[in-house]
Design a protein around this motif. Structure first.
Motif, PDB file in Angstrom:
ATOM      1  N   SER A 169       0.832  -1.219   0.117  1.00 16.53           N
ATOM      2  CA  SER A 169       0.107  -0.052  -0.024  1.00 16.53           C
ATOM      3  C   SER A 169       0.731   1.368   0.013  1.00 16.53           C
ATOM      4  O   SER A 169       0.469   2.076  -0.503  1.00 16.53           O
ATOM      5  N   ALA A 170       2.093   1.347   0.420  1.00 14.84           N
ATOM      6  CA  ALA A 170       3.242   2.314   0.505  1.00 14.84           C
ATOM      7  C   ALA A 170       3.157   2.541  -1.050  1.00 14.84           C
ATOM      8  O   ALA A 170       3.225   3.877  -1.404  1.00 14.84           O
ATOM      9  N   ARG A 171       3.269   1.515  -1.665  1.00 15.35           N
ATOM     10  CA  ARG A 171       3.722   1.835  -3.084  1.00 15.35           C
ATOM     11  C   ARG A 171       2.708   2.796  -4.168  1.00 15.35           C
ATOM     12  O   ARG A 171       2.688   3.196  -4.458  1.00 15.35           O
ATOM     13  N   SER A 172       1.310   1.675  -3.432  1.00 15.81           N
ATOM     14  CA  SER A 172       0.467   1.253  -4.823  1.00 15.81           C
ATOM     15  C   SER A 172      -0.999   2.211  -4.405  1.00 15.81           C
ATOM     16  O   SER A 172      -1.194   3.193  -5.278  1.00 15.81           O
ATOM     17  N   GLU A 173      -0.326   3.331  -2.850  1.00 12.57           N
ATOM     18  CA  GLU A 173      -1.531   4.023  -2.669  1.00 12.57           C
ATOM     19  C   GLU A 173      -1.013   5.336  -1.690  1.00 12.57           C
ATOM     20  O   GLU A 173      -1.865   6.604  -0.988  1.00 12.57           O
ATOM     21  N   VAL A 174       1.053   5.311  -1.348  1.00 13.44           N
ATOM     22  CA  VAL A 174       1.076   6.280  -0.968  1.00 13.44           C
ATOM     23  C   VAL A 174       2.229   6.911  -2.170  1.00 13.44           C
ATOM     24  O   VAL A 174       1.504   8.562  -2.298  1.00 13.44           O
ATOM     25  N   ILE A 175       3.237   6.549  -2.194  1.00  5.18           N
ATOM     26  CA  ILE A 175       4.416   7.093  -3.143  1.00  5.18           C
ATOM     27  C   ILE A 175       4.069   7.206  -4.465  1.00  5.18           C
ATOM     28  O   ILE A 175       4.057   8.675  -5.294  1.00  5.18           O
ATOM     29  N   LEU A 176       3.746   6.387  -5.051  1.00  3.69           N
ATOM     30  CA  LEU A 176       3.576   6.414  -6.174  1.00  3.69           C
ATOM     31  C   LEU A 176       2.778   7.471  -7.695  1.00  3.69           C
ATOM     32  O   LEU A 176       2.573   8.103  -7.560  1.00  3.69           O
ATOM     33  N   PRO A 177       1.014   7.152  -6.584  1.00  3.71           N
ATOM     34  CA  PRO A 177       0.248   8.144  -6.542  1.00  3.71           C
ATOM     35  C   PRO A 177       0.707   9.524  -6.741  1.00  3.71           C
ATOM     36  O   PRO A 177       0.425  10.892  -7.380  1.00  3.71           O
ATOM     37  N   ALA A 178       0.725   9.303  -6.383  1.00  2.00           N
ATOM     38  CA  ALA A 178       2.116  11.308  -5.827  1.00  2.00           C
ATOM     39  C   ALA A 178       2.434  11.267  -6.595  1.00  2.00           C
ATOM     40  O   ALA A 178       3.211  12.955  -7.623  1.00  2.00           O
ATOM     41  N   LEU A 179       3.758  10.728  -6.855  1.00  2.00           N
ATOM     42  CA  LEU A 179       5.024  10.956  -8.067  1.00  2.00           C
ATOM     43  C   LEU A 179       3.541  11.004  -9.623  1.00  2.00           C
ATOM     44  O   LEU A 179       4.982  11.938 -10.078  1.00  2.00           O
ATOM     45  N   GLU A 180       3.262  10.578  -9.397  1.00  2.00           N
ATOM     46  CA  GLU A 180       2.570  11.031 -10.567  1.00  2.00           C
ATOM     47  C   GLU A 180       1.940  12.154 -10.991  1.00  2.00           C
ATOM     48  O   GLU A 180       1.233  12.550 -12.019  1.00  2.00           O
ATOM     49  N   SER A 181       0.910  12.905  -9.982  1.00  2.00           N
ATOM     50  CA  SER A 181       0.216  14.111 -10.021  1.00  2.00           C
ATOM     51  C   SER A 181       0.980  14.990  -9.593  1.00  2.00           C
ATOM     52  O   SER A 181       0.663  16.285  -9.337  1.00  2.00           O
ATOM     53  N   ASN A 182       1.898  14.752  -8.479  1.00  2.00           N
ATOM     54  CA  ASN A 182       2.573  16.103  -7.712  1.00  2.00           C
ATOM     55  C   ASN A 182       3.804  15.968  -7.966  1.00  2.00           C
ATOM     56  O   ASN A 182       4.806  15.580  -7.165  1.00  2.00           O
ATOM     57  N   LYS A 183       3.792  17.132  -8.703  1.00  2.00           N
ATOM     58  CA  LYS A 183       5.331  17.778  -8.907  1.00  2.00           C
ATOM     59  C   LYS A 183       6.126  18.053  -7.877  1.00  2.00           C
ATOM     60  O   LYS A 183       7.833  17.760  -8.229  1.00  2.00           O
ATOM     61  N   CYS A 184       5.969  18.639  -6.893  1.00  2.00           N
ATOM     62  CA  CYS A 184       6.231  18.825  -5.967  1.00  2.00           C
ATOM     63  C   CYS A 184       7.230  17.810  -4.987  1.00  2.00           C
ATOM     64  O   CYS A 184       7.838  17.590  -4.575  1.00  2.00           O
ATOM     65  N   TYR A 185       5.884  17.044  -4.812  1.00  2.00           N
ATOM     66  CA  TYR A 185       6.928  15.845  -4.215  1.00  2.00           C
ATOM     67  C   TYR A 185       7.556  15.109  -5.200  1.00  2.00           C
ATOM     68  O   TYR A 185       8.285  13.833  -4.375  1.00  2.00           O
TER      69      TYR A 185
END
Length: 667
Positions: free
Chosen positions: A300-316
């Motif tokens: 869940s850390a990968r699929s629901e926290v980090i990777l969606p943020a990498l895809e949609s959040n430029k700051c992140y």
């Protein structure tokens, strides 16, 4: 263009564990076979609770039973209802396979052409030779011979599961063939009609034929009452995962990105020069960030926290690229302007994006997750002697506090007291930083009132699921931090201080658990037991909280027998926390700091810590763990020197941090 050598492939964590129990009478009683257990088997075998041989493309068990072999974390894994549905699907497929094998054994099915293909459609020969035609097995059926469960990935897409879940496989591995299993054949027929050599009408149809036929009644065939055989043979809890104790809530948190998307790939836009940094982050850094969450909710850390943020959040994204460069520099020993430039470039790109977003006063949730990432991800990487310019973690956290209040996350957390809603993930992470970060600064936690209300109601904030220590214990540590801040500001006299220390000590007593409930967190088969691990970690945090509380007693010295007895108890509790590269030392940095700062030269704690440092290897020099070790070494040097010269002065770890100019967040 920044280029870095690829990270060496780490071996998957293994535990020595017994194999499944043999059939009755096959071996002497008590005989146990041992095997090396891997956590990287296919998800189908893990759902069935069967041993997986981790074969390339398909493991032997899935190939033999005609099941879909999935090494990438499937979407159904994170949803209880979908997992139940998947179990039923697997049951039906296995039942068909078993029945077919029994039919073959007693000779009821033909040894020649498989049944079920006696009817056919018009073939391509029926149509005009001038007509374009195709006839091929459809790849859409999961039972078609040509179906590829592991299609090659496009270069533009990043497969974010394969780097952590699936190990690298030997491309030359060969396995013995298995007896044929039932399969389906999809025949696709297309027809093109021409009028005066002009195509006018195009027809297409697909027909499915199956080699499976139910066996005729026969007295030698076993009966299958209901699904009893499937429960005993396939999902027997006494098999590989015996000792696992609970069904975990895979939808515990309210993740800011909502439910995971159906796509198994994440499209992350990044410049070519930064692609090695992104790959290194997902390959080597991501697994270090939330080890307890990974145990509780695998993937869940990968699929629901980090990777969606990498895809949609430029700051992140810029934040993670900077963290990746720091990890590369510290673990590979890279030196020079290029790597430092990458660190600083992405660090300041993150800050610039955050400032711009704050001016617009929009996307508060994205700003918050990027800010928390800048604070918390630093705890997993870097060395104590990093000298590149940066903004202190508590300055970032002030911005995070403002965003948390603007999003009314404390209200959402308190609302959980009376309604069964999922705690906001970002609020849970902010709470962990708030409580332990307050002890770094000698201040009260910003949301201490919220934690007090949560403690009174006995409700959860998700701290246990995220970090391992039970929520009630973290609420009490928040109270001790408030008392520490009150003492530091001289806002309380010694008598009042002692009364409050006694009251908090009594509260800690109520959280104690019987000693027999504290045991090794791995089952006999090598499976991690998340609740047992949490129970052990809470015990470690509880003893650290007692030491922290006792250190507030006026005129208390380190060589006090009661204090050293607590430190010895703490040292004894460490043996229940797995150590080494695949252990959880990096999840107990704060307790190690608190207990270690009160240890004396002849304390067993120092030898225990040295042993755990040695087992971690080079990783012990990085992240919060490495900074904690460096701080304790300096505290011990100064305190031992004070004892040697007879000054009797206590050396506090916060004073040492201030002397050295260290601005560490040791959580």
């Amino acid at each position: 263009m920044s280029t870095y050598p690829s990270a060496p492939t780490g071996k998957p964590a293994t535990m020595v564990a017994p194999q499944a129990a043999p059939a009755k009478g096959s071996e002497p009683k008590g005989a146990t076979k041992m095997h090396r257990r891997s956590r990287s088997g296919c998800f189908t075998c893990r759902l069935r609770r069967k041993k997986c041989d981790e074969g390339k493309n398909q493991c032997k068990a899935c190939k033999h039973l005609g099941l879909k072999c999935e090494y990438k974390r499937p979407m159904w894994w994170g949803n209880n209802e979908q997992r139940k549905h998947q179990k039923e699907t697997i049951k039906n497929i296995i039942k068909r396979t078993k029945l077919s094998e029994k039919t073959t054994q007693i000779g009821t099915s033909s040894a020649g052409t498989p049944p079920g293909l006696s009817h056919s459609l018009p073939t391509s020969a029926t149509y005009s030779e001038a007509t374009a035609r195709t006839r091929a097995p459809s790849i859409e059926s999961a039972h078609s011979p040509g179906y590829d469960y592991n299609p090659p990935l496009s270069h533009d897409y990043y497969d974010f599961h394969s780097h952590v879940v699936s190990p690298h496989y030997d491309t030359n591995a060969h396995y013995q063939p298995f007896p044929p299993t039932p399969y389906e054949v999809d025949i696709k027929t297309e027809r093109q009609m021409y009028v005066n050599d002009i195509p006018t009408r195009h027809d297409s149809m697909v027909s499915t034929f199956s080699t499976y036929q139910p066996p005729s009644a026969h007295p030698t065939l076993p009966s299958f009452p209901e699904d009893e055989w499937i429960n005993e043979d396939i999902y027997n809890t006494g098999d590989m995962f015996s000792g696992t104790e609970e069904g975990l809530d895979f939808d515990f948190f309210d993740f800011s990105h909502g439910a995971p998307q159906a796509s198994q790939q994440a499209l992350i836009q990044v410049d070519d020069c930064d692609r090695p940094l992104l790959d290194h982050f997902i390959d080597n850094v991501l697994r270090l960030i939330f080890p307890i969450l990974e145990v509780n909710q695998h993937g869940s850390a990968r699929s629901e926290v980090i990777l969606p943020a990498l895809e949609s959040n430029k700051c992140y994204l810029h934040c993670c690229l900077s963290i990746s460069a720091i990890h590369l520099k510290s673990t590979r020993g890279l030196q020079g302007e290029q790597i430092d430039s990458d660190i600083v470039r992405h660090r300041y790109a993150t800050i610039a994006e955050l400032c711009e977003a704050l001016k617009l006063d929009t996307n508060h949730l994205q700003i918050l997750e990027a800010t928390l990432g800048m604070i918390f991800f630093q705890c997993s990487v870097g060395r104590p002697d990093d000298a590149l310019p940066d903004i202190s973690w508590h300055q970032h956290f002030q911005a995070a506090i403002s965003l948390v209040r603007k999003l009314e996350l404390p209200h959402a957390l308190v609302h959980d007291n009376n309604a069964r809603v999922h705690p906001p993930f970002n609020m849970t992470l902010a709470s962990w930083i708030d409580i332990l970060g307050a002890t770094m600064l000698g201040r009260s936690p910003e949301f201490a009132d919220t934690y007090r209300e949560k403690n009174q109601s006995g409700s959860s904030s998700g701290l246990c699921e995220l970090m391992g220590c039970e929520d009630s214990m973290m609420y009490l540590i928040s109270e001790v931090a408030c008392l520490d801040a009150l003492k530091s500001s001289n806002g309380i006299n010694d008598m009042q201080l002692c009364q409050l220390i006694g009251s908090l000590g009594t509260s800690l007593d109520t959280t104690e658990v019987p000693a027999e409930l504290l045991m090794w967190p791995y089952s006999s088969s090598g499976a991690i037991r998340p609740k047992q691990l949490s129970r052990n970690m809470t015990s470690v945090f509880r003893l650290a909280a007692r030491i922290y509380l006792c250190s507030l007693v006026p005129n208390k010295t380190k060589d006090d027998p009661a204090m050293q007895a607590l430190v010895d108890r703490f040292t004894g509790s460490l043996h229940l926390i797995p150590h080494g590269p695949d252990g959880f030392d990096r999840s107990i940095v704060w307790p190690l700091l608190i207990a270690g700062s009160e240890s004396t030269a002849d304390s067993t704690f120092r030898q225990a810590l040295a042993s755990r440092v040695a087992s971690l290897g080079e990783a012990a020099e990085c992240g919060s763990f490495g900074r904690m070790v460096r701080l304790l070494q300096e505290v011990w040097r100064q305190s031992d020197e004070a004892i040697r010269i007879g000054s009797g002065q206590n050396v506090h770890w916060r004073d040492v941090m201030q002397q050295k100019g260290w601005d560490f967040l040791l959580i």
